[in-house]
Design a protein around this motif. Structure first.
Motif, PDB file in Angstrom:
ATOM      1  N   ASN A   1       0.957  -1.100  -0.011  1.00 30.47           N
ATOM      2  CA  ASN A   1       0.172   0.227  -0.034  1.00 30.47           C
ATOM      3  C   ASN A   1       0.781   1.230  -0.027  1.00 30.47           C
ATOM      4  OD1 ASN A   1      -2.690  -1.304   0.128  1.00 30.47           O
ATOM      5  ND2 ASN A   1      -2.125  -1.759   2.210  1.00 30.47           N
ATOM      6  N   ALA A   2       2.043   1.356  -0.411  1.00 30.89           N
ATOM      7  CA  ALA A   2       2.897   2.470  -0.585  1.00 30.89           C
ATOM      8  C   ALA A   2       2.497   2.988  -1.782  1.00 30.89           C
ATOM      9  CB  ALA A   2       4.211   2.067  -0.477  1.00 30.89           C
ATOM     10  N   LEU A   3       2.602   4.287  -1.880  1.00 31.13           N
ATOM     11  CA  LEU A   3       2.366   5.153  -3.420  1.00 31.13           C
ATOM     12  C   LEU A   3       3.733   6.020  -3.503  1.00 31.13           C
ATOM     13  CD1 LEU A   3       0.429   6.319  -5.161  1.00 31.13           C
ATOM     14  CD2 LEU A   3       0.029   8.108  -3.597  1.00 31.13           C
TER      15      LEU A   3
ATOM     16  N   LEU B   1       2.442   2.104   3.491  1.00 29.87           N
ATOM     17  CA  LEU B   1       1.690   3.248   3.392  1.00 29.87           C
ATOM     18  C   LEU B   1       2.469   4.323   3.254  1.00 29.87           C
ATOM     19  CD1 LEU B   1      -0.862   2.320   6.554  1.00 29.87           C
ATOM     20  CD2 LEU B   1      -1.381   2.483   3.879  1.00 29.87           C
ATOM     21  N   ALA B   2       3.707   4.350   3.097  1.00 27.02           N
ATOM     22  CA  ALA B   2       4.538   5.516   2.740  1.00 27.02           C
ATOM     23  C   ALA B   2       4.275   6.078   1.336  1.00 27.02           C
ATOM     24  CB  ALA B   2       5.835   5.087   2.851  1.00 27.02           C
ATOM     25  N   SER B   3       4.621   7.368   1.160  1.00 26.56           N
ATOM     26  CA  SER B   3       4.340   7.933  -0.097  1.00 26.56           C
ATOM     27  C   SER B   3       5.490   8.954  -0.562  1.00 26.56           C
ATOM     28  CB  SER B   3       3.119   8.609  -0.331  1.00 26.56           C
ATOM     29  OG  SER B   3       3.112  10.018   0.531  1.00 26.56           O
ATOM     30  N   ILE B   4       5.830   9.102  -1.809  1.00 27.04           N
ATOM     31  CA  ILE B   4       6.625   9.546  -2.553  1.00 27.04           C
ATOM     32  C   ILE B   4       6.332  10.425  -3.678  1.00 27.04           C
ATOM     33  CG2 ILE B   4       8.939   9.699  -3.585  1.00 27.04           C
ATOM     34  CD1 ILE B   4       9.649   6.974  -2.145  1.00 27.04           C
ATOM     35  N   ALA B   5       6.188  11.760  -3.962  1.00 29.96           N
ATOM     36  CA  ALA B   5       5.582  12.469  -4.648  1.00 29.96           C
ATOM     37  C   ALA B   5       6.437  13.282  -5.481  1.00 29.96           C
ATOM     38  CB  ALA B   5       4.365  12.985  -4.412  1.00 29.96           C
TER      39      ALA B   5
ATOM     40  N   GLY C   1       4.180   4.844   6.663  1.00 33.78           N
ATOM     41  CA  GLY C   1       3.663   6.219   7.071  1.00 33.78           C
ATOM     42  C   GLY C   1       4.394   7.451   6.657  1.00 33.78           C
ATOM     43  N   ALA C   2       5.543   7.394   6.131  1.00 39.04           N
ATOM     44  CA  ALA C   2       6.445   8.461   5.786  1.00 39.04           C
ATOM     45  C   ALA C   2       6.173   9.095   4.645  1.00 39.04           C
ATOM     46  CB  ALA C   2       7.720   7.922   5.596  1.00 39.04           C
TER      47      ALA C   2
ATOM     48  N   ARG D   1      11.581   8.264   9.454  1.00 37.87           N
ATOM     49  CA  ARG D   1      10.743   7.365  10.515  1.00 37.87           C
ATOM     50  C   ARG D   1       9.480   7.342  10.275  1.00 37.87           C
ATOM     51  NH1 ARG D   1      15.578   7.179  15.090  1.00 37.87           N
ATOM     52  NH2 ARG D   1      17.103   6.024  13.958  1.00 37.87           N
ATOM     53  N   ILE D   2       8.562   6.575  11.020  1.00 35.71           N
ATOM     54  CA  ILE D   2       7.127   6.519  10.859  1.00 35.71           C
ATOM     55  C   ILE D   2       6.359   7.633  11.184  1.00 35.71           C
ATOM     56  CG2 ILE D   2       5.146   5.623  12.256  1.00 35.71           C
ATOM     57  CD1 ILE D   2       7.022   3.206  13.436  1.00 35.71           C
ATOM     58  N   ASN D   3       5.607   7.789  10.085  1.00 34.06           N
ATOM     59  CA  ASN D   3       4.772   9.128  10.003  1.00 34.06           C
ATOM     60  C   ASN D   3       5.418  10.416  10.087  1.00 34.06           C
ATOM     61  OD1 ASN D   3       2.476   7.560   9.934  1.00 34.06           O
ATOM     62  ND2 ASN D   3       2.105   7.683  12.024  1.00 34.06           N
TER      63      ASN D   3
END
Length: 199
Positions: A60-62, A82-86, A99-100, A115-117
């Motif tokens: 579920n990473a983006l 759940l991490a995301s890189i845009a 969550g990063a 780290r987390i979030n």
């Protein structure tokens, strides 16, 4: 699931493993020995995405690139659940925990830990080996690390970051900011109507 987007198709090294429920769309290059797990989305929305060797993209990473902000992820990097890189550049041997968030125009140096979030805000430059603690915000170039209780300092950095202008091309002071933003972005995203599934 593999999709052609804007005439570009993903290129996946034969040694890479992509879960059947992951979505890989457009101008994406996945290097040798990469792993892209269930539910991950890697979508090149006008700009290219390149994953180096042995990159792991957890569930579920983006990862999303735009025409203005391509994505490059260095070798031996782990993108957590759940991490995301845009639209950012991420160096080699980086750990992005669950969550990063790494935003447009940012660069994360080699061997950093987010780290987390934790958040790496847009156009922020993390030098090699930087650790962004759980829930903290990195902002600026050079990066300042701010704890989540530093609301005033984080808020003061927002106009300088100009997120709506940099990412969506809309001036923050526009009276109908969200109308302009959603209409422009919606038009851009409508290009997905022509996507073609490849597998």
């Amino acid at each position: 699931m593999l999709f052609e987007h804007l005439g570009a198709s993903p290129r996946i090294d034969p040694s890479a493993v992509v879960a059947p429920t992951a979505v890989i769309s457009g101008d994406v290059t996945i290097g040798p020995d990469c792993r892209v797990l269930h539910g991950a989305v890697v979508t090149a929305q006008g700009g290219p995405i390149t994953l180096g060797r042995s990159v792991i993209v957890m569930e579920n990473a983006l990862i999303r690139a735009t025409a203005a902000d391509p994505v490059r992820i260095g070798d031996h990097t782990l993108v957590g659940t759940l991490a995301s890189i845009a639209g950012a550049r991420v160096g080699e041997e980086v750990f992005l925990a669950s969550g990063a968030r790494v935003f447009n125009g940012a660069s994360v140096g080699r061997r950093c830990e987010v780290r987390i979030n934790a958040i790496v805000h847009r156009r922020t430059a993390l030098p090699e080996g930087t650790v962004v603690p759980i829930g903290w915000v990195a902002v600026g170039d050079p990066a300042r690390l701010l704890s989540p209780d530093q609301h005033e300092e984080i808020g003061a950095a927002q106009p300088e970051l100009d997120f709506p202008g940099f990412v969506f091309g809309v001036d923050r002071e526009t009276p109908d900011l969200m109308v302009q933003l959603t209409e422009r972005y919606g038009q851009s995203l409508a290009r997905h109507a022509e996507d073609r599934r490849l597998d």
